[in-house]
Design a protein around this motif. Structure first.
Motif, PDB file in Angstrom:
ATOM      1  N   UNK A   1       0.799  -1.219   0.000  1.00 59.14           N
ATOM      2  CA  UNK A   1       0.000   0.000   0.000  1.00 59.14           C
ATOM      3  C   UNK A   1       0.838   1.279   0.000  1.00 59.14           C
ATOM      4  N   UNK A   2       2.117   1.169   0.366  1.00 59.89           N
ATOM      5  CA  UNK A   2       2.963   2.363   0.428  1.00 59.89           C
ATOM      6  C   UNK A   2       4.146   2.287  -0.519  1.00 59.89           C
ATOM      7  N   UNK A   3       4.337   1.157  -1.156  1.00 60.17           N
ATOM      8  CA  UNK A   3       5.491   0.969  -2.030  1.00 60.17           C
ATOM      9  C   UNK A   3       5.481   2.022  -3.136  1.00 60.17           C
ATOM     10  N   UNK A   4       6.640   2.631  -3.339  1.00 57.96           N
ATOM     11  CA  UNK A   4       6.751   3.670  -4.352  1.00 57.96           C
ATOM     12  C   UNK A   4       6.417   5.064  -3.844  1.00 57.96           C
ATOM     13  N   UNK A   5       5.798   5.152  -2.668  1.00 56.69           N
ATOM     14  CA  UNK A   5       5.450   6.462  -2.090  1.00 56.69           C
ATOM     15  C   UNK A   5       6.248   6.744  -0.815  1.00 56.69           C
ATOM     16  N   UNK A   6       6.522   5.709  -0.043  1.00 54.60           N
ATOM     17  CA  UNK A   6       7.227   5.865   1.234  1.00 54.60           C
ATOM     18  C   UNK A   6       8.647   5.316   1.102  1.00 54.60           C
TER      19      UNK A   6
END
Length: 122
Positions: free
Chosen positions: A63-68
């Motif tokens: 759910x956060x991969x690439x953003x966090x």
């Protein structure tokens, strides 16, 4: 024994960025794998990211991969969570945790901070 203190939470708008910090006490910080978890109201605590003791390996929830991005500075006894492109569903209390290694499971972590609130308005 490790004590963890999170900071950097706040109220932001969707699409904004925040950087969370987690400062650790003690001289054995580099001996611990570290993780970030979050818990939204009425939901179970969920894994966000983890980093190995050296910082050479990281792992993220889908759910956060690439953003966090999680990082650590062992010289400063601190781990970070850079959060970009925040969404309303990222709203939660964020906790850092110290344990034996890379793990997505809360039970693998022995030490926990008090949490910092992140609220993303849409």
């Amino acid at each position: 024994q490790v004590q963890l203190v999170e900071s950097g939470g706040g109220l932001v708008q969707a699409g904004d960025s925040l950087r969370l910090s987690c400062a650790a006490s003690g001289r054995t910080f580099s001996s611990y794998g570290m993780g970030w978890f979050r818990q939204a109201p009425g939901k179970e605590r969920e894994f966000v990211a983890a980093i190995s003791r050296s910082g050479g390996n990281t792992y993220y929830a889908d759910s956060v991969k690439g953003r966090f991005t999680m990082s650590r500075d062992n010289a400063k006894n601190t781990v970070y969570l850079q959060m970009n492109s925040l969404k309303s569903e990222d709203t939660a209390v964020y906790y850092c945790a110290g344990g034996v290694g890379l793990s997505t499971l809360p039970r693998a972590y022995s030490y926990w901070g008090q949490g910092t609130q992140v609220t993303v308005s849409s």
